[in-house]
Design a protein around this motif. Structure first.
Motif, PDB file in Angstrom:
ATOM      1  N   VAL A  63       0.866  -1.178   0.000  1.00 26.73           N
ATOM      2  CA  VAL A  63       0.000   0.000   0.000  1.00 26.73           C
ATOM      3  C   VAL A  63       0.905   1.232   0.000  1.00 26.73           C
ATOM      4  N   LEU A  64       0.788   2.031  -1.050  1.00 24.96           N
ATOM      5  CA  LEU A  64       1.634   3.205  -1.247  1.00 24.96           C
ATOM      6  C   LEU A  64       0.782   4.471  -1.162  1.00 24.96           C
ATOM      7  N   PRO A  65       1.392   5.598  -0.803  1.00 31.30           N
ATOM      8  CA  PRO A  65       0.677   6.866  -0.967  1.00 31.30           C
ATOM      9  C   PRO A  65       0.512   7.178  -2.443  1.00 31.30           C
ATOM     10  N   GLY A  66      -0.553   7.873  -2.802  1.00 34.75           N
ATOM     11  CA  GLY A  66      -0.716   8.289  -4.188  1.00 34.75           C
ATOM     12  C   GLY A  66       0.452   9.156  -4.633  1.00 34.75           C
ATOM     13  N   VAL A  67       0.877   8.945  -5.873  1.00 33.71           N
ATOM     14  CA  VAL A  67       1.983   9.717  -6.436  1.00 33.71           C
ATOM     15  C   VAL A  67       1.509  11.145  -6.731  1.00 33.71           C
ATOM     16  N   VAL A  68       2.391  12.111  -6.512  1.00 36.78           N
ATOM     17  CA  VAL A  68       2.139  13.513  -6.863  1.00 36.78           C
ATOM     18  C   VAL A  68       3.112  13.873  -7.981  1.00 36.78           C
ATOM     19  N   ASP A  69       2.615  13.970  -9.202  1.00 30.68           N
ATOM     20  CA  ASP A  69       3.472  14.335 -10.333  1.00 30.68           C
ATOM     21  C   ASP A  69       3.397  15.844 -10.523  1.00 30.68           C
ATOM     22  N   ALA A  70       4.481  16.514 -10.168  1.00 32.20           N
ATOM     23  CA  ALA A  70       4.495  17.985 -10.127  1.00 32.20           C
ATOM     24  C   ALA A  70       4.975  18.626 -11.419  1.00 32.20           C
ATOM     25  N   HIS A  71       5.043  17.843 -12.511  1.00 32.19           N
ATOM     26  CA  HIS A  71       5.506  18.430 -13.783  1.00 32.19           C
ATOM     27  C   HIS A  71       4.835  17.696 -14.946  1.00 32.19           C
ATOM     28  N   VAL A  72       3.669  18.205 -15.336  1.00 35.99           N
ATOM     29  CA  VAL A  72       2.884  17.581 -16.408  1.00 35.99           C
ATOM     30  C   VAL A  72       2.327  18.671 -17.310  1.00 35.99           C
ATOM     31  N   HIS A  73       2.400  18.435 -18.619  1.00 33.87           N
ATOM     32  CA  HIS A  73       1.800  19.346 -19.605  1.00 33.87           C
ATOM     33  C   HIS A  73       0.522  18.702 -20.139  1.00 33.87           C
ATOM     34  N   LEU A  74      -0.628  19.233 -19.718  1.00 37.69           N
ATOM     35  CA  LEU A  74      -1.904  18.676 -20.178  1.00 37.69           C
ATOM     36  C   LEU A  74      -2.482  19.448 -21.365  1.00 37.69           C
ATOM     37  N   ASN A  75      -1.980  20.666 -21.617  1.00 38.86           N
ATOM     38  CA  ASN A  75      -2.181  21.356 -22.902  1.00 38.86           C
ATOM     39  C   ASN A  75      -3.613  21.791 -23.203  1.00 38.86           C
ATOM     40  N   GLU A  76      -4.477  21.790 -22.202  1.00 41.94           N
ATOM     41  CA  GLU A  76      -5.859  22.205 -22.417  1.00 41.94           C
ATOM     42  C   GLU A  76      -6.144  23.463 -21.605  1.00 41.94           C
ATOM     43  N   PRO A  77      -6.835  24.445 -22.233  1.00 41.22           N
ATOM     44  CA  PRO A  77      -7.383  24.460 -23.587  1.00 41.22           C
ATOM     45  C   PRO A  77      -6.331  24.846 -24.627  1.00 41.22           C
ATOM     46  N   GLY A  78      -6.732  24.737 -25.878  1.00 43.52           N
ATOM     47  CA  GLY A  78      -5.912  25.271 -26.965  1.00 43.52           C
ATOM     48  C   GLY A  78      -5.153  24.239 -27.766  1.00 43.52           C
ATOM     49  N   ARG A  79      -4.606  23.211 -27.079  1.00 41.90           N
ATOM     50  CA  ARG A  79      -3.880  22.165 -27.818  1.00 41.90           C
ATOM     51  C   ARG A  79      -4.365  20.783 -27.352  1.00 41.90           C
ATOM     52  N   THR A  80      -5.671  20.622 -27.350  1.00 46.47           N
ATOM     53  CA  THR A  80      -6.239  19.366 -26.861  1.00 46.47           C
ATOM     54  C   THR A  80      -6.036  18.209 -27.831  1.00 46.47           C
ATOM     55  N   ASP A  81      -5.538  18.490 -29.046  1.00 46.13           N
ATOM     56  CA  ASP A  81      -5.143  17.378 -29.912  1.00 46.13           C
ATOM     57  C   ASP A  81      -3.790  16.813 -29.467  1.00 46.13           C
ATOM     58  N   TRP A  82      -3.071  17.560 -28.606  1.00 46.24           N
ATOM     59  CA  TRP A  82      -1.806  17.055 -28.046  1.00 46.24           C
ATOM     60  C   TRP A  82      -2.077  16.197 -26.806  1.00 46.24           C
ATOM     61  N   SER A 120      -0.693  25.073 -23.087  1.00 49.31           N
ATOM     62  CA  SER A 120      -2.087  25.420 -23.339  1.00 49.31           C
ATOM     63  C   SER A 120      -2.152  26.803 -23.991  1.00 49.31           C
ATOM     64  N   ILE A 121      -3.291  27.068 -24.613  1.00 47.28           N
ATOM     65  CA  ILE A 121      -3.567  28.405 -25.144  1.00 47.28           C
ATOM     66  C   ILE A 121      -4.923  28.838 -24.579  1.00 47.28           C
ATOM     67  N   PRO A 122      -4.949  29.853 -23.705  1.00 50.85           N
ATOM     68  CA  PRO A 122      -3.827  30.707 -23.307  1.00 50.85           C
ATOM     69  C   PRO A 122      -2.953  30.043 -22.249  1.00 50.85           C
ATOM     70  N   PRO A 123      -1.708  30.510 -22.115  1.00 50.02           N
ATOM     71  CA  PRO A 123      -0.866  30.015 -21.034  1.00 50.02           C
ATOM     72  C   PRO A 123      -1.326  30.602 -19.691  1.00 50.02           C
ATOM     73  N   THR A 124      -0.929  29.960 -18.595  1.00 58.31           N
ATOM     74  CA  THR A 124      -1.409  30.379 -17.274  1.00 58.31           C
ATOM     75  C   THR A 124      -0.521  31.511 -16.738  1.00 58.31           C
ATOM     76  N   THR A 125      -0.635  32.670 -17.373  1.00 57.61           N
ATOM     77  CA  THR A 125       0.216  33.809 -17.033  1.00 57.61           C
ATOM     78  C   THR A 125      -0.561  35.006 -16.496  1.00 57.61           C
ATOM     79  N   THR A 126      -1.884  34.910 -16.457  1.00 53.60           N
ATOM     80  CA  THR A 126      -2.719  35.961 -15.870  1.00 53.60           C
ATOM     81  C   THR A 126      -3.833  35.294 -15.073  1.00 53.60           C
ATOM     82  N   LEU A 127      -4.466  36.070 -14.214  1.00 57.45           N
ATOM     83  CA  LEU A 127      -5.582  35.554 -13.429  1.00 57.45           C
ATOM     84  C   LEU A 127      -6.709  35.079 -14.332  1.00 57.45           C
ATOM     85  N   GLU A 128      -7.023  35.836 -15.371  1.00 56.44           N
ATOM     86  CA  GLU A 128      -8.088  35.434 -16.282  1.00 56.44           C
ATOM     87  C   GLU A 128      -7.739  34.130 -16.989  1.00 56.44           C
ATOM     88  N   ASN A 129      -6.469  33.967 -17.391  1.00 55.87           N
ATOM     89  CA  ASN A 129      -6.069  32.730 -18.059  1.00 55.87           C
ATOM     90  C   ASN A 129      -6.153  31.528 -17.115  1.00 55.87           C
TER      91      ASN A 129
END
Length: 460
Positions: A62-81, A106-115
């Protein structure tokens, strides 16, 4: 009869925090809250009393759940990736219960509060894992950083070299000083893609070298780029000592002396490497195989062994996937054009097995591995109060795991969207039998079934 409120799971091999070996224990989770409410060490009492459901997994781990702290999910904007649905399904199948999504591609990138709001709205209802978000640092967005921190961004990533996508440009020293002034004293972290060109060291392609040869690509991203970058970061960090800085995806062992020297001076510097740098080396990579391209690159065997040593001795803190997929066309497989292909390794959900397969050859224990892929990554992402270890008060994110089972990586075994991976064909040890998110079974690896109720993941 109503569903039991409490869920107990017992095993002879539970990986608890700050222990050297697995041990017998019983874990109790309150299903209403999803929290671990009790851990009893020692042999289990299997008597079921009252409002309790109990399972015993015997000698399975029995293991603790893994925390992957570096993943590119690319949504929205590049969901074909990739996308939240497919990426987090791949994650949960590999025992990852929390993903921290990168601010690009992703498009837009997470660089503003609105994004960030746009990204969170896209993720809502789609995530099989819990998910948190990194923000991004680009030229001119320094005034966006504090609002992003207040809205829950776990930290910020920047590039010291071109990122590969136009909407996420790199920063120079002038840019960084403006951002560091905003971040100093805040409860956050600045992540660096640590490659930095100088006049003597450039990534520009030589017209005289064959672009399908891996050595051509490797020579275009030399160790010097990483050493230059980390030397620059640690020099700048001395002027802003309250802010923790973090090196993402370290690939070059040549930078280890600089990292150790910075730590000895008391600088707040943390470092991650990736599964592919620990499990692959340049000599394993055939020419004309762009699926092995990533930036910084996979280097030689001696380098790989030095990364392992640095991980074991604590110089490197954690291990992540840096899952960075794209559509197949961008990998230029038909041409075998490594230089022209998108740089990124896809392997979300394979990390636990990859690290165990390589680690056991070196005498590494599963307790060490879970520290690197769960406890340390949760600490890095500011999630250690609820994630990263089997601890009373934490979320009941658990993985039932068979360390002796083996499987061969094939396209059929991959759940992410574009089923192209540098790990295809490898035989790996360690199989996820079940994954629990806050006490609920969300993936059954024996039946290859996902939760019929659909995604249960929360946005953190």
């Amino acid at each position: 009869m109503a569903n039991p409120r409490f869920f107990k799971i017992s095993s002879q091999n539970v990986v608890l925090p700050d222990t050297e070996r697995s041990q017998a224990a019983v874990i109790t989770i309150d299903i209403d809250t999803g929290k671990i409410v009790d851990i009893t060490r020692g042999a289990a009492n299997h008597l079921t009393q009252g409002d309790i459901r109990t399972i015993d997994v015997g000698t399975k781990f029995v293991l603790p759940g893994v925390v992957d702290a570096h993943v590119h999910l690319n949504e929205p904007g590049r969901t074909d990736w990739e996308g939240f649905w497919t990426g987090t399904r791949a994650a949960i199948s590999g025992g990852i219960t929390t993903v921290v999504d990168m601010p690009l591609n992703s498009i837009p990138p997470t660089t503003t509060l609105e994004n960030l709001r746009v990204k969170r709205a896209s993720a809502e209802g789609q995530c099989w894992t819990d998910i948190a978000f990194w923000g991004g640092v680009i030229p001119g967005n320094e005034k966006d950083l504090k609002p992003l921190i207040a809205a829950g961004a776990k930290g910020f990533k920047c590039f010291l070299i071109e990122s590969g996508v136009d909407e996420f440009p790199c920063v120079d020293e002038h840019d960084l000083r403006s951002h560091l002034e905003q971040l100093q004293g805040e409860p956050t972290v600045l992540l660096f893609h640590a490659e930095l060109e100088d006049p003597s060291c450039s990534t520009k392609e030589s017209p005289h070298l064959n672009p399908t040869h891996y050595e051509t690509f490797l020579s275009s991203r030399p160790d010097t780029l990483e050493v230059n970058a980390i030397s620059f970061i640690t020099r700048l960090q001395q002027e802003y000592p309250s802010l923790r800085c973090h090196i993402v995806h370290l690939s070059s062992s040549s930078a280890l002396p600089t990292i150790r020297a910075a730590r000895s001076r008391g600088l707040k510097l943390t470092v991650e490497t990736c599964f592919h740098y620990l499990c692959l080396s340049a000599g394993m990579i055939p020419n004309g195989r762009p699926e092995f391209k990533c930036c910084p690159p996979i280097r030689d065997e001696d380098n790989r062994e030095l990364l392992w040593q640095a991980l074991i001795d604590g110089t490197i803190d954690s291990v992540v996937s840096d899952h960075s997929p794209c559509i197949t066309e961008l990998k230029k497989l038909d041409e075998g054009d490594i230089m022209g292909a998108w740089g990124g390794i896809s392997g979300l959900g394979l990390g636990l097995s990859l690290l165990w397969t390589e680690g056991r050859r070196r005498g590494v224990t599963i307790n060490q591995i879970m520290s690197w892929v769960s406890q340390k990554t949760a600490e890095h992402a500011g999630l250690s109060e609820i994630k990263g270890s089997i601890t009373v008060g934490h979320d009941g994110d658990l993985v039932i795991w068979d360390p002796e089972a083996e499987f061969k990586v094939s396209t059929e075994s991959l759940y992410f969207k574009n089923k192209l991976s540098a790990f295809e064909g490898m035989t790996l040890y360690g199989v996820v039998l079940q994954t629990y998110l806050r006490g609920s079974l969300v993936y059954d690896g024996v039946k290859k079934d996902f939760d019929a109720c659909g995604p249960r993941g929360k946005l953190l």
